[in-house]
Design an enzyme around this catalytic site. Structure first.
Site, short mmCIF file in Angstrom:
data_model
loop_
_atom_site.label_atom_id
_atom_site.label_comp_id
_atom_site.label_asym_id
_atom_site.label_seq_id
_atom_site.Cartn_x
_atom_site.Cartn_y
_atom_site.Cartn_z
N ILE A 21 0.85 -1.19 0.00
CA ILE A 21 0.00 0.00 0.00
C ILE A 21 0.88 1.24 0.00
CG2 ILE A 21 -1.83 1.25 1.19
CD1 ILE A 21 -2.60 -1.52 0.02
N GLY A 106 -8.34 4.79 -13.98
CA GLY A 106 -7.85 6.15 -13.81
C GLY A 106 -6.43 6.18 -13.29
N ARG A 108 -4.13 4.12 -13.85
CA ARG A 108 -3.17 3.71 -14.89
C ARG A 108 -2.69 4.91 -15.70
NH1 ARG A 108 -7.00 -1.44 -15.57
NH2 ARG A 108 -5.89 -2.75 -14.07
N ARG A 133 30.69 14.25 -23.86
CA ARG A 133 31.63 13.12 -23.91
C ARG A 133 32.34 13.09 -25.26
NH1 ARG A 133 35.16 9.81 -23.21
NH2 ARG A 133 34.89 7.67 -22.44
N GLN A 144 26.65 8.35 -35.53
CA GLN A 144 25.38 7.85 -36.04
C GLN A 144 24.71 6.87 -35.09
OE1 GLN A 144 25.09 4.94 -39.41
NE2 GLN A 144 24.21 6.70 -40.50
N GLY A 204 27.67 4.74 -20.95
CA GLY A 204 28.75 3.78 -20.81
C GLY A 204 28.93 3.38 -19.36
N GLU A 228 -0.45 -1.17 -10.56
CA GLU A 228 -1.68 -0.76 -11.27
C GLU A 228 -1.98 -1.70 -12.43
OE1 GLU A 228 -3.86 1.49 -10.38
OE2 GLU A 228 -2.73 2.38 -8.74
N GLY A 229 -1.56 -2.94 -12.31
CA GLY A 229 -1.79 -3.93 -13.37
C GLY A 229 -0.55 -4.11 -14.21
#
Length: 246
Positions: A21, A106, A108, A133, A144, A204, A228-229
């Site tokens: 809870i 709600g 969720r 970096r 890329q 990294g 919540e599921g």
């Protein structure tokens, strides 16, 4: 559901327990679902009650030591012959399952937004890091491979944001939103797993060090696919709602 509520005179007597809870030790009032008709068909004999903190028989267990979300305490709540007035019944007798379904849907939307926020923080940290970096004489943000990682995660997070806003808009305007809430929660929480993992990877070895925030984001995001599921439950709900329209 094992928690029971039985009528004794003009009071309900609650016995049972509830696990995990959120903010249990800080709550002023608890919304409690309990079985009031054990002989009813599954899901039909459940009622909803309001129980004030400090009520005799209401016991708050220890705070759980969790993997993440340390800023949100989680407790077990135990009911030991906890007596509450008849007026503490919320809604109609044995109509608690319907109330629960609406509240979970709600909730969720909120968890989806939480997942998106954690993922957004992780990606923002990663984008700032890769601009600073340097490798081979240039920022790794110019490479890329890193750019593709950013593009994929940013696209997914934008899609998650739009799913969340759609579900929230439907709820706010009193329209059916169960399917959309589950879609938002499923997609956003799964996208958050990818985003936090990718952001850590972009850091990294530094991402694995607690001096950087990525290890926390990865731990905090993990639970969003569970409470919540779970993601698996969301898929069942989505499929059920979609098939209703066929």
């Amino acid at each position: 559901m094992k928690t029971r509520a039985a009528m004794d005179g003009n009071e309900w007597v609650l016995n049972g327990s509830k696990l995990y809870i959120t903010s249990g030790e800080y709550a002023g009032v608890f919304v409690v679902w309990a079985v009031t008709d054990p002989d009813a068909p599954k899901g039909k004999g459940i009622s909803c009650f309001l129980v004030e903190s400090g009520t005799p028989g209401l016991v708050i267990g220890k705070a759980e030591k969790k993997m993440g979300q340390a800023g949100s305490v989680t407790n077990e709540v135990v009911f030991q012959d906890c007596r509450i007035p008849a007026s503490a019944l919320m809604g109609k007798l044995n109509d608690g399952f319907r109330i629960a379904v609406g509240e979970l849907a709600g909730g969720r939307i909120g968890i989806a937004a939480l997942a998106l926020g954690v993922a957004r923080a992780a990606m923002d940290a990663a984008k700032a890091y890769v601009k600073e970096r340097q490798q081979f004489g240039k920022a790794i943000a110019d490479m890329q491979g890193i750019q593709w990682m950013i593009a994929d995660r940013e696209t997914e997070l934008e899609a998650a944001r739009l799913l969340i806003l759609q579900a929230a808009w439907l709820k706010e305007h009193g329209k059916p939103f169960v399917r959309e809430a589950s879609m938002a929660k499923l997609f956003a929480s799964e996208a958050a797993q990818k985003a936090t993992y990718t952001a850590l990877q972009m850091h990294g070895g530094a991402g694995y060090i607690r001096d950087y925030p990525l290890e926390r984001y990865a731990r905090d995001a993990r639970i969003t696919t569970i409470y919540e599921g779970t993601s698996e439950i969301q898929r069942l709900i989505i499929a059920r709602e979609v098939m209703k329209a066929v």
